[in-house]
Design a protein around this motif. Structure first.
Motif, PDB file in Angstrom:
ATOM      1  N   THR A 145     -34.281   5.035   7.954  1.00 28.66           N
ATOM      2  CA  THR A 145     -35.227   4.982   9.072  1.00 28.66           C
ATOM      3  C   THR A 145     -35.352   3.573   9.315  1.00 28.66           C
ATOM      4  N   THR A 172     -35.856  -0.188  11.352  1.00 33.68           N
ATOM      5  CA  THR A 172     -36.965  -0.705  12.056  1.00 33.68           C
ATOM      6  C   THR A 172     -36.153  -0.882  13.487  1.00 33.68           C
ATOM      7  N   ILE A 173     -37.056  -0.699  14.502  1.00 31.06           N
ATOM      8  CA  ILE A 173     -36.321  -0.974  15.818  1.00 31.06           C
ATOM      9  C   ILE A 173     -36.093  -2.208  16.121  1.00 31.06           C
ATOM     10  N   ASN A 232     -41.142   7.535  20.026  1.00 35.43           N
ATOM     11  CA  ASN A 232     -41.333   6.399  18.907  1.00 35.43           C
ATOM     12  C   ASN A 232     -40.326   5.462  18.235  1.00 35.43           C
ATOM     13  N   ASN A 233     -39.318   5.673  18.938  1.00 36.75           N
ATOM     14  CA  ASN A 233     -38.146   4.924  18.017  1.00 36.75           C
ATOM     15  C   ASN A 233     -37.338   3.882  19.185  1.00 36.75           C
ATOM     16  N   GLY A 234     -38.140   3.269  20.080  1.00 37.22           N
ATOM     17  CA  GLY A 234     -37.454   2.479  20.799  1.00 37.22           C
ATOM     18  C   GLY A 234     -36.418   3.073  21.941  1.00 37.22           C
ATOM     19  N   TRP A 282     -31.003  -0.524  20.275  1.00 31.42           N
ATOM     20  CA  TRP A 282     -30.164  -0.019  19.230  1.00 31.42           C
ATOM     21  C   TRP A 282     -28.692  -0.543  19.318  1.00 31.42           C
ATOM     22  N   ASP A 330     -36.350   9.237  19.811  1.00 31.92           N
ATOM     23  CA  ASP A 330     -37.183   9.551  18.874  1.00 31.92           C
ATOM     24  C   ASP A 330     -36.451   9.344  17.556  1.00 31.92           C
ATOM     25  N   LYS A 331     -37.229   9.802  16.412  1.00 38.25           N
ATOM     26  CA  LYS A 331     -36.770   9.476  15.143  1.00 38.25           C
ATOM     27  C   LYS A 331     -35.536  10.304  14.647  1.00 38.25           C
ATOM     28  N   GLN A 332     -35.103  11.428  15.507  1.00 38.68           N
ATOM     29  CA  GLN A 332     -33.851  12.195  15.205  1.00 38.68           C
ATOM     30  C   GLN A 332     -32.940  11.889  16.210  1.00 38.68           C
ATOM     31  N   TRP A 333     -33.012  10.447  16.820  1.00 38.47           N
ATOM     32  CA  TRP A 333     -32.186  10.027  18.082  1.00 38.47           C
ATOM     33  C   TRP A 333     -31.863  11.103  19.131  1.00 38.47           C
TER      34      TRP A 333
END
Length: 432
Positions: free
Chosen positions: A59, A61-62, A198-200, A205, A256-259
């Motif tokens: 996980t 960080t963004i 929530n994951n930028g 990325w 999201d956190k699961q891409w």
């Protein structure tokens, strides 16, 4: 003789020492026990740090993108500013409060005024987006996280037209589209309220500081491309009137956190009814992503989004910006550079150097050929997004010969590559 030595050693170990009068064998036992405990502590600390490191890798960080370019007309760079852009938050809150006191905007059955009134004091200075405005992270009383975008450069956008289009988009529901919760439109003020992802965004990325190896593997990147294509296909082919996004780019693809990818930011979107093939409008979009026919004539339809999507595929594969003046001469424009590399039969050299593992030749070939079709200079030759989804989901590459890569096709230029793809795909569709 040995018994005498043993008795002498036992007597020596039993003698009291200066450490609290304890015998030597007790002191040695304590030392051995302490050393054993210390070893156990060090092992546990090592394992804990290893677990923490693994968790960090899983996980990350963004990352922050160093700069964001604002563009409100193709070829016109308004301003480059450090990310996030300094903004007078107090003035923004004042405008929002003043606007809401005079007027209420309603979307569906939920009043946006109530949403924003509870959010005013919780807007944070850290923007989570940028191109045509600044996005603030807000939290409602029920702990729901939202993103509030204050649009910039809204001169010439009619309030009635903006409301009609945003209300239509607000009713759209798709897992690969960020849900629009509400809006505010009064005078020059334009605000949009979205669900918070929530994951930028993808730009962070791909172009942010992620270290020597990107967490975005080839499989993750292809999944992002496919999910984005499905979201756009729904906008173009699953709605009436169809919705043209008009600003497809990496910073508008949220993760999201699961891409999982979600297309966001409908501030520039336009509606086109079934009775019309295109509309003429002011040219809006981000430099490098805008279709050439739209930039030159202002004629907008879904093929304009397809072109931008093709640029996005190239950006995801290569890790390069659509236009990058830091690159050597001849490599500034992503499309032209990629076409040159394919013409030189060097497609593997276009891969993002931060990829952990290189993809199979067939997978790379398929992705590049889909991208080339999407950026065809002739808009009529570009595929519809539904067809793009079909191509991406197909288990077979456009060419069935597993051993062949693009350089093996015997094509001396990119046009031949695209023509070959078109012909092969036509045969495949006929068989199906």
């Amino acid at each position: 003789m040995s018994d005498t030595k043993t008795e002498h050693m036992n007597d020596h170990l039993s003698e009291p020492t200066s450490i609290f009068g304890l015998s030597l064998w007790i002191v040695l036992g304590v030392c051995v026990g302490a050393a054993f405990v210390l070893v156990l502590v060090l092992i546990s600390l090592y394992l804990a740090s290893k677990r923490s490191k693994n968790k960090t890798l899983q996980t990350p960080t963004i990352p922050i993108v160093s700069k964001e370019i604002r563009v409100d007309h193709v070829g016109t760079q308004i301003q480059a500013y450090p990310y996030p852009e300094p903004d007078p938050l107090r003035e923004l809150r004042g405008k929002l409060c003043s606007s809401l006191q005079r007027k209420r905007a309603q979307l569906g059955t939920r009043k946006f005024t109530l949403i924003l009134a509870r959010t005013i004091g919780l807007l944070t200075r850290n923007g989570v987006g940028g191109g045509y405005g600044i996005v603030y992270h807000g939290v409602l009383e029920d702990k729901t996280h939202i993103a509030v975008k204050n649009l910039l450069n809204n001169k010439g956008q009619a309030e009635k037209e903006f409301k009609v289009e945003v209300e239509a988009i607000g009713r759209v529901r798709h897992k690969n589209l960020v849900r629009l919760l509400g809006f505010c439109a009064e005078g020059a003020h334009r605000m949009l309220v979205y669900e918070y992802v929530n994951n930028g965004n993808l730009e962070q990325w791909i172009h942010g500081d992620v270290g020597p190896v990107s967490p975005l593997s080839w499989e993750i990147r292809m999944n992002i491309i496919l999910k984005t294509a499905k979201g756009l296909s729904y906008l173009h082919e699953g709605l009436e009137p169809k919705v043209i996004h008009r600003d497809i780019k990496s910073s508008n693809i949220l993760l999201d956190k699961q891409w999982n990818a979600k297309v966001s930011d409908f501030g520039l979107a336009k509606l086109i009814g079934s009775e019309r093939s295109y509309i003429t409008t002011r040219v809006m979009g981000t430099f490098g992503y805008v279709a050439p026919e739209y930039a030159s004539t202002g004629m907008l339809n879904e093929r304009s989004d397809v072109y931008s999507f093709g640029i996005l595929i190239m950006e995801i594969i290569t890790g390069r910006n659509p236009v990058d003046y830091n690159q050597p001469p001849g490599e500034v424009n992503l499309v032209e550079w990629l076409k040159k590399m394919i013409s030189n039969r060097e497609p593997e050299k276009v891969l993002d150097p931060k990829l952990s593992e290189k993809p199979r030749s067939r997978a790379l070939k398929k992705a590049l050929l889909v991208a080339l079709k999407c950026v065809d200079p002739n808009a009529l030759k570009r595929p519809k997004m539904g067809h793009v989804v079909h191509m991406l989901e197909a288990e077979e590459a456009p060419f069935k010969d597993d051993g062949r890569s693009i350089r093996d096709l015997g094509c001396s230029d990119v046009d031949n590559v695209k023509d070959g793809l078109k012909e092969k795909w036509r045969h495949q569709e006929e068989k199906q």
